[in-house]
Write a protein that holds these residues in place. Structure first.
Motif, PDB file in Angstrom:
ATOM      1  N   ARG A 121       0.834  -1.203   0.000  1.00 55.02           N
ATOM      2  CA  ARG A 121       0.000   0.000   0.000  1.00 55.02           C
ATOM      3  C   ARG A 121       0.869   1.254   0.000  1.00 55.02           C
ATOM      4  NH1 ARG A 121      -5.326  -0.565   3.746  1.00 55.02           N
ATOM      5  NH2 ARG A 121      -6.093  -2.491   2.850  1.00 55.02           N
ATOM      6  N   LYS A 122       1.921   1.201   0.798  1.00 58.56           N
ATOM      7  CA  LYS A 122       2.831   2.347   0.875  1.00 58.56           C
ATOM      8  C   LYS A 122       3.512   2.579  -0.478  1.00 58.56           C
ATOM      9  CE  LYS A 122       5.234   4.204   4.597  1.00 58.56           C
ATOM     10  NZ  LYS A 122       5.695   3.982   5.932  1.00 58.56           N
ATOM     11  N   GLN A 123       3.903   1.501  -1.165  1.00 62.11           N
ATOM     12  CA  GLN A 123       4.529   1.628  -2.483  1.00 62.11           C
ATOM     13  C   GLN A 123       3.551   2.237  -3.489  1.00 62.11           C
ATOM     14  OE1 GLN A 123       5.781  -2.402  -3.295  1.00 62.11           O
ATOM     15  NE2 GLN A 123       7.893  -1.965  -2.678  1.00 62.11           N
ATOM     16  N   LEU A 160       1.724   6.775  -6.740  1.00 61.20           N
ATOM     17  CA  LEU A 160       0.665   7.714  -7.104  1.00 61.20           C
ATOM     18  C   LEU A 160       1.099   9.152  -6.836  1.00 61.20           C
ATOM     19  CD1 LEU A 160      -2.573   5.895  -5.902  1.00 61.20           C
ATOM     20  CD2 LEU A 160      -1.990   6.527  -8.244  1.00 61.20           C
ATOM     21  N   ASP A 161       1.720   9.391  -5.689  1.00 60.75           N
ATOM     22  CA  ASP A 161       2.208  10.739  -5.377  1.00 60.75           C
ATOM     23  C   ASP A 161       3.164  11.229  -6.453  1.00 60.75           C
ATOM     24  OD1 ASP A 161       0.752  11.104  -3.074  1.00 60.75           O
ATOM     25  OD2 ASP A 161       2.351  10.393  -1.731  1.00 60.75           O
ATOM     26  N   LEU A 167       1.258  11.713  -9.952  1.00 59.03           N
ATOM     27  CA  LEU A 167       0.241  12.771  -9.958  1.00 59.03           C
ATOM     28  C   LEU A 167       0.740  14.085  -9.376  1.00 59.03           C
ATOM     29  CD1 LEU A 167      -2.781  10.578  -8.756  1.00 59.03           C
ATOM     30  CD2 LEU A 167      -2.266  11.301 -11.091  1.00 59.03           C
ATOM     31  N   SER A 168       2.055  14.232  -9.226  1.00 55.87           N
ATOM     32  CA  SER A 168       2.593  15.426  -8.561  1.00 55.87           C
ATOM     33  C   SER A 168       2.292  16.719  -9.318  1.00 55.87           C
ATOM     34  CB  SER A 168       4.107  15.276  -8.359  1.00 55.87           C
ATOM     35  OG  SER A 168       4.754  15.186  -9.619  1.00 55.87           O
ATOM     36  N   ASP A 169       2.159  16.652 -10.648  1.00 59.72           N
ATOM     37  CA  ASP A 169       1.904  17.859 -11.444  1.00 59.72           C
ATOM     38  C   ASP A 169       0.421  18.129 -11.666  1.00 59.72           C
ATOM     39  OD1 ASP A 169       4.627  18.109 -11.660  1.00 59.72           O
ATOM     40  OD2 ASP A 169       4.734  17.213 -13.662  1.00 59.72           O
ATOM     41  N   ILE A 170      -0.427  17.297 -11.126  1.00 58.93           N
ATOM     42  CA  ILE A 170      -1.865  17.401 -11.369  1.00 58.93           C
ATOM     43  C   ILE A 170      -2.575  17.729 -10.058  1.00 58.93           C
ATOM     44  CG2 ILE A 170      -3.925  16.159 -12.140  1.00 58.93           C
ATOM     45  CD1 ILE A 170      -2.023  14.313 -13.733  1.00 58.93           C
ATOM     46  N   ALA A 171      -3.432  18.758 -10.092  1.00 58.30           N
ATOM     47  CA  ALA A 171      -4.239  19.061  -8.914  1.00 58.30           C
ATOM     48  C   ALA A 171      -5.274  17.950  -8.765  1.00 58.30           C
ATOM     49  CB  ALA A 171      -4.923  20.407  -9.073  1.00 58.30           C
ATOM     50  N   HIS A 172      -5.278  17.300  -7.621  1.00 60.85           N
ATOM     51  CA  HIS A 172      -6.182  16.166  -7.435  1.00 60.85           C
ATOM     52  C   HIS A 172      -6.451  15.925  -5.960  1.00 60.85           C
ATOM     53  CE1 HIS A 172      -2.283  14.319  -6.646  1.00 60.85           C
ATOM     54  NE2 HIS A 172      -2.928  13.342  -6.039  1.00 60.85           N
ATOM     55  N   GLU A 173      -7.457  15.110  -5.740  1.00 64.78           N
ATOM     56  CA  GLU A 173      -7.733  14.590  -4.405  1.00 64.78           C
ATOM     57  C   GLU A 173      -7.721  13.078  -4.540  1.00 64.78           C
ATOM     58  OE1 GLU A 173     -11.293  16.133  -2.640  1.00 64.78           O
ATOM     59  OE2 GLU A 173     -10.824  18.177  -3.240  1.00 64.78           O
ATOM     60  N   ARG A 174      -7.289  12.417  -3.475  1.00 59.97           N
ATOM     61  CA  ARG A 174      -7.170  10.974  -3.535  1.00 59.97           C
ATOM     62  C   ARG A 174      -7.609  10.379  -2.206  1.00 59.97           C
ATOM     63  NH1 ARG A 174      -2.359   7.902  -2.475  1.00 59.97           N
ATOM     64  NH2 ARG A 174      -1.192   9.839  -2.422  1.00 59.97           N
ATOM     65  N   VAL A 180      -9.225   8.617  -7.404  1.00 61.52           N
ATOM     66  CA  VAL A 180      -8.542   9.869  -7.715  1.00 61.52           C
ATOM     67  C   VAL A 180      -9.553  10.778  -8.401  1.00 61.52           C
ATOM     68  CG1 VAL A 180      -6.666  10.946  -8.997  1.00 61.52           C
ATOM     69  CG2 VAL A 180      -6.346   8.672  -7.991  1.00 61.52           C
ATOM     70  N   VAL A 181      -9.664  12.010  -7.925  1.00 67.16           N
ATOM     71  CA  VAL A 181     -10.612  12.973  -8.476  1.00 67.16           C
ATOM     72  C   VAL A 181      -9.836  14.206  -8.913  1.00 67.16           C
ATOM     73  CG1 VAL A 181     -12.666  14.359  -8.007  1.00 67.16           C
ATOM     74  CG2 VAL A 181     -12.398  12.137  -6.888  1.00 67.16           C
ATOM     75  N   THR A 182     -10.070  14.620 -10.181  1.00 65.37           N
ATOM     76  CA  THR A 182      -9.445  15.838 -10.695  1.00 65.37           C
ATOM     77  C   THR A 182     -10.528  16.765 -11.225  1.00 65.37           C
ATOM     78  OG1 THR A 182      -9.176  14.971 -12.927  1.00 65.37           O
ATOM     79  CG2 THR A 182      -7.359  14.600 -11.385  1.00 65.37           C
ATOM     80  N   ARG A 183     -10.139  17.998 -11.466  1.00 65.56           N
ATOM     81  CA  ARG A 183     -11.055  18.991 -12.009  1.00 65.56           C
ATOM     82  C   ARG A 183     -11.294  18.703 -13.485  1.00 65.56           C
ATOM     83  NH1 ARG A 183      -9.050  24.047 -13.599  1.00 65.56           N
ATOM     84  NH2 ARG A 183     -10.796  25.109 -14.530  1.00 65.56           N
ATOM     85  N   LYS A 184     -12.530  18.814 -13.915  1.00 68.43           N
ATOM     86  CA  LYS A 184     -12.855  18.614 -15.323  1.00 68.43           C
ATOM     87  C   LYS A 184     -12.399  19.836 -16.111  1.00 68.43           C
ATOM     88  CE  LYS A 184     -17.283  18.244 -16.338  1.00 68.43           C
ATOM     89  NZ  LYS A 184     -18.617  17.808 -16.745  1.00 68.43           N
TER      90      LYS A 184
END
Length: 122
Positions: free
Chosen positions: A7-9, A14-15, A18-25, A36-40
């Motif tokens: 899970r940690k890996q 994922l971090d 997705l570092s360049d993308i604004a998202h929630e996880r 993972v949720v991003t802005r449309k």
């Protein structure tokens, strides 16, 4: 169920990805799923098709016409609204890609999605 180290890996991967993308996880659940949720940034494909079904039908018909093989003229028959939605630049591009002239015909008895493309003698 994934082990804690796995899970940690996944979290670290994922971090990094997705570092360049604004998202929630969300955290990984017991089944190993992460949400993972991003802005449309633009309308979905379904929303685009619903907003202009004639243009969507025209694009699909052009895609079909591009794959028709043979020598002659590409003859496209479609509902008048679909023919009206065909932009001249799209038809020019079809002609350039296929190397064949294009001829259009309107048929009001066809459904928007029932257009067809075939090769006919010049």
């Amino acid at each position: 169920m994934p082990a804690r180290s796995e899970r940690k890996q996944v979290d670290q991967a994922l971090d990094k990805a997705l570092s360049d993308i604004a998202h929630e996880r969300t955290a990984m659940n017991g089944f190993g799923f992460v949400q993972v949720v991003t802005r449309k940034i633009r309308p979905s494909l379904i929303a685009t098709i619903q907003a202009d079904p004639e243009a969507a039908a025209a694009r699909l018909l052009l895609r079909r016409a591009e794959h028709v093989e043979g020598a002659g003229t590409t003859f496209i028959e479609a509902h008048p609204a679909v023919v009206a939605a065909l932009r001249s630049s799209w038809l020019d591009e079809l002609q350039k890609r296929s190397g064949r002239p294009v001829r259009l015909s309107e048929n009001p008895s066809l459904a928007l999605s029932a257009g067809n493309a075939q090769i006919v003698e010049r």
